[in-house]
Design an enzyme around this catalytic site. Structure first.
Site, PDB file in Angstrom:
ATOM      1  N   VAL A   1      10.435  -8.647  48.165  1.00 39.79           N
ATOM      2  CA  VAL A   1       9.889  -7.494  48.867  1.00 39.79           C
ATOM      3  C   VAL A   1       8.477  -7.196  48.371  1.00 39.79           C
ATOM      4  CG1 VAL A   1      10.197  -5.036  49.341  1.00 39.79           C
ATOM      5  CG2 VAL A   1      12.181  -6.542  49.230  1.00 39.79           C
TER       6      VAL A   1
ATOM      7  N   CYS B   1      20.527  -8.286  48.539  1.00 42.99           N
ATOM      8  CA  CYS B   1      19.780  -7.188  47.913  1.00 42.99           C
ATOM      9  C   CYS B   1      20.752  -6.200  47.273  1.00 42.99           C
ATOM     10  CB  CYS B   1      18.917  -6.478  48.945  1.00 42.99           C
ATOM     11  SG  CYS B   1      17.949  -5.112  48.245  1.00 42.99           S
TER      12      CYS B   1
ATOM     13  N   LYS C   1      21.344 -15.714  52.713  1.00 40.58           N
ATOM     14  CA  LYS C   1      21.190 -15.672  51.252  1.00 40.58           C
ATOM     15  C   LYS C   1      22.177 -14.651  50.714  1.00 40.58           C
ATOM     16  CE  LYS C   1      17.710 -15.312  47.589  1.00 40.58           C
ATOM     17  NZ  LYS C   1      18.303 -14.253  46.743  1.00 40.58           N
TER      18      LYS C   1
ATOM     19  N   HIS D   1      22.820 -16.901  45.257  1.00 43.53           N
ATOM     20  CA  HIS D   1      22.317 -16.309  44.016  1.00 43.53           C
ATOM     21  C   HIS D   1      23.529 -16.097  43.118  1.00 43.53           C
ATOM     22  CE1 HIS D   1      19.597 -13.026  42.017  1.00 43.53           C
ATOM     23  NE2 HIS D   1      20.147 -13.858  41.147  1.00 43.53           N
TER      24      HIS D   1
ATOM     25  N   ASN E   1      20.084 -20.267  43.284  1.00 41.33           N
ATOM     26  CA  ASN E   1      19.110 -19.273  42.846  1.00 41.33           C
ATOM     27  C   ASN E   1      19.637 -18.602  41.583  1.00 41.33           C
ATOM     28  OD1 ASN E   1      17.931 -16.067  44.096  1.00 41.33           O
ATOM     29  ND2 ASN E   1      16.918 -17.509  42.752  1.00 41.33           N
TER      30      ASN E   1
ATOM     31  N   ASN F   1      18.438 -18.157  36.989  1.00 45.61           N
ATOM     32  CA  ASN F   1      18.231 -18.831  35.694  1.00 45.61           C
ATOM     33  C   ASN F   1      17.123 -19.882  35.743  1.00 45.61           C
ATOM     34  OD1 ASN F   1      20.464 -17.314  35.066  1.00 45.61           O
ATOM     35  ND2 ASN F   1      21.857 -19.040  34.817  1.00 45.61           N
TER      36      ASN F   1
ATOM     37  N   ALA G   1      12.544 -16.748  41.929  1.00 45.22           N
ATOM     38  CA  ALA G   1      11.840 -15.531  42.331  1.00 45.22           C
ATOM     39  C   ALA G   1      10.971 -15.043  41.177  1.00 45.22           C
ATOM     40  CB  ALA G   1      12.842 -14.454  42.756  1.00 45.22           C
ATOM     41  N   GLU G   2      11.609 -14.488  40.138  1.00 47.56           N
ATOM     42  CA  GLU G   2      10.862 -13.926  39.018  1.00 47.56           C
ATOM     43  C   GLU G   2      10.069 -14.998  38.270  1.00 47.56           C
ATOM     44  OE1 GLU G   2      12.727 -12.103  35.290  1.00 47.56           O
ATOM     45  OE2 GLU G   2      12.238 -10.345  36.498  1.00 47.56           O
TER      46      GLU G   2
END
Length: 549
Positions: A80, A161, A200, A228, A261, A263, A285-286
């Site tokens: 986002v 989410c 997802k 995830h 998704n 780790n 992502a991160e």
């Protein structure tokens, strides 16, 4: 002889997938098999027919994975306000083979044409691309997909989410228990859209339930499933590790492409995940936000990534909130060392202002190197050794500790609800600090429908909760559109479009009055000059009057 004939008929039937109900009826009538045998054979026939249909669908899914997406292994997740166009292009430059758009709320996306135009900003280099929406009705998801289908390669349904806004809006991971609704949403989208539909999801604590969940989406026509490996409750300081075991079980149970998704902090984690789970691709992502060059196996200086991002930002003009968030992520190790610049970065206005703070921070970090040679593309340090703070590196969360004993909570946990998991101790807060604010309000009252009614839905989009003090009973996004179009104020959301317009009109009227007064004074002065000339007044006096005017 008759029994052997029946066995031949049964054995031959097991190898024929195209046998219909009429053929079964004929076998039942002439072979005189029992009704129980007949029903078992009929059920087996239907199951095999479903397998044939599902196999055909899955063949199309893998054709889409290979021919359209190019069998990507390195994928950037939908984030986002973070995976906007400039960041997607930067990620592609450093090894990303497939990227997602940010998650868009389908209801707001359909209501606001200006925001919709910003969301769909792309370019020829931005492919392959998947656009993600959150929605809780088939109509909203399909209608939003129609706007995006000509500008992307697939449309994704967000079912992962875990944030509170998703709970209030009833979307994301808070739909994972409503399998019938999800089946209808995906089926409708597969039927109506011209591009494939992907999903997802997050996992359940029970692996078998997670597998059944994945199969429901597969049977609905999902062409690509991203898993995830965290629970819905794993967020914030309780994020913890993702379970690759769940992802592996899903991959072994479905026959569509599966992406893992969780780790992923280094390139070596990508290879380990592929080997352990057998998935088709890996998403991060991160890890991508703290190091856009993650998929290259390098750890470049943060200023190199920041400068390249701002070059792209000049061309594609992202919102300043996205640029600010990226700088906080890239410089997350350096900002605590320079709190003055951290404060300035938080309040900087415009892309140029944010870029200037990043430049000052880069100069300070370069000066701290004391003239040493800087390797701009150093290899990633995965052994836990210390890394210079100015390099792009993953964010490692500190483990939770007991405030009384200092012990690490949940240190032995491999998964939050695993059989041998060590549960973290809960620390009770004082009653007056608990959620709800009033210690006199009991838990039963707080959980009641009347207490929860303060989060009423927006009267326009029905997807987001309305502002509690909004004058128009709308969510913030809808209220802004409504106030701009009708020139209204809203005290709850602090919009002052009407007041601003009245103030500007008043200032314009005052400026007009002053201008009229100045013109009148100038006319009177000119008359005095003319009279002085007619009366024979000296030229010097007339000149002084003109200079005064």
């Amino acid at each position: 002889m008759v029994k052997s004939g029946i066995k031949i008929l049964q054995g031959g039937f097991q190898n024929i997938l195209s046998v219909n109900c009429f053929t079964l009826h004929v076998i039942h009538h002439f072979a005189q098999i029992s009704t129980k045998q007949y029903l078992a054979m009929e059920a087996d026939c239907e199951e095999k027919a479903d397998r044939v249909t599902l196999k055909q669908v899955n063949e199309k899914a893998y054709a889409f994975w290979t021919d359209v997406l190019g069998s990507p292994r390195h994928i950037v997740a939908p984030m986002v306000d973070q995976s906007e166009l400039p960041w997607r292009l930067l990620s592609r430059k450093y090894g990303a083979q497939l990227v997602y758009s940010p998650m868009y709320n389908a209801g707001v996306f359909l209501k606001d044409p200006n925001w919709r135009k910003q969301c769909l900003a792309t370019c020829p280099e931005d492919r392959p691309l998947i656009v993600q929406f959150c929605a809780n009705t088939p109509d909203a998801f399909v209608e939003a997909g129609r706007y995006a289908q000509h500008m992307c390669d697939a449309v994704d349904l967000n079912l992962g989410c875990p944030q509170m806004i998703a709970k209030r809006g009833h979307y994301g991971a808070f739909l994972q228990d409503e399998w019938d609704l999800l089946h209808r949403i995906v089926t409708a989208a597969v039927k109506e859209l011209s591009v494939p539909v992907t999903c997802k999801v997050r996992v359940f604590a029970d692996i078998e339930k997670t597998v059944r969940y994945a199969r429901v989406l597969e049977s609905a026509g999902c062409a690509l499933l991203t898993v995830h490996g965290r629970l819905r409750e794993q967020k914030g300081h309780k994020t913890g590790l993702a379970s690759w075991e769940h992802i592996k079980a899903v991959k072994e149970s479905v026959s569509i492409p599966v992406v893992a998704n969780g780790n992923i902090r280094y390139l070596s984690d990508v290879d380990a995940c592929l080997a352990e789970t057998g998935v088709d691709g890996v998403m991060t992502a991160e890890g991508n936000l703290t190091n856009p060059a993650l998929f290259t196996g390098k750890m470049p200086p943060a200023w190199c990534m920041a400068d390249e991002y701002f070059e792209l930002a000049k061309q594609y003009q992202p919102h300043q909130s996205a640029a600010r968030a990226h700088m906080f992520r890239l410089w997350h190790k350096c900002l605590p060392l320079h709190p003055d610049l951290r404060t300035q970065l938080a309040s900087a206005q415009g892309l140029d202002g944010i870029a200037e703070i990043s430049r000052q921070l880069a100069e300070r970090m370069k000066a701290s190197c004391e003239g040493a040679e800087i390797d701009e593309m150093a290899a990633q340090h995965t052994d836990g050794s210390e890394v210079e703070p100015w390099r792009c590196q993953p964010h490692v969360r500190a483990p939770l500790t007991d405030t009384n004993t200092g012990d690490v909570l949940g240190e032995k946990r491999t998964h939050p609800d695993g059989a041998d998991a060590e549960k973290p101790k809960k620390i009770k807060r004082p009653a007056n600090k608990r959620k709800g604010g009033n210690p006199a309000v009991s838990r039963e009252v707080r959980k009641s429908a009347a207490f929860k009614s303060k989060f009423k839905p927006c009267t326009a989009c029905s997807g987001n909760p309305r502002g509690m003090k909004c004058d128009h009973e709308l969510c913030r996004a809808c209220c802004k559109v409504h106030s701009v179009r009708n020139v209204f104020d809203c005290t709850g959301h602090k919009f002052s479009f009407k007041s601003r317009a009245e103030r500007q009109q008043k200032e314009a009227d005052q400026a007009g009055a002053v201008h009229a007064t100045d013109n009148g004074d100038a006319s009177n002065g000119a008359l005095h000059v003319a009279a002085a000339a007619d009366d024979g007044t000296s030229a010097d006096t007339a000149t002084q009057c003109e200079a005064t005017l």
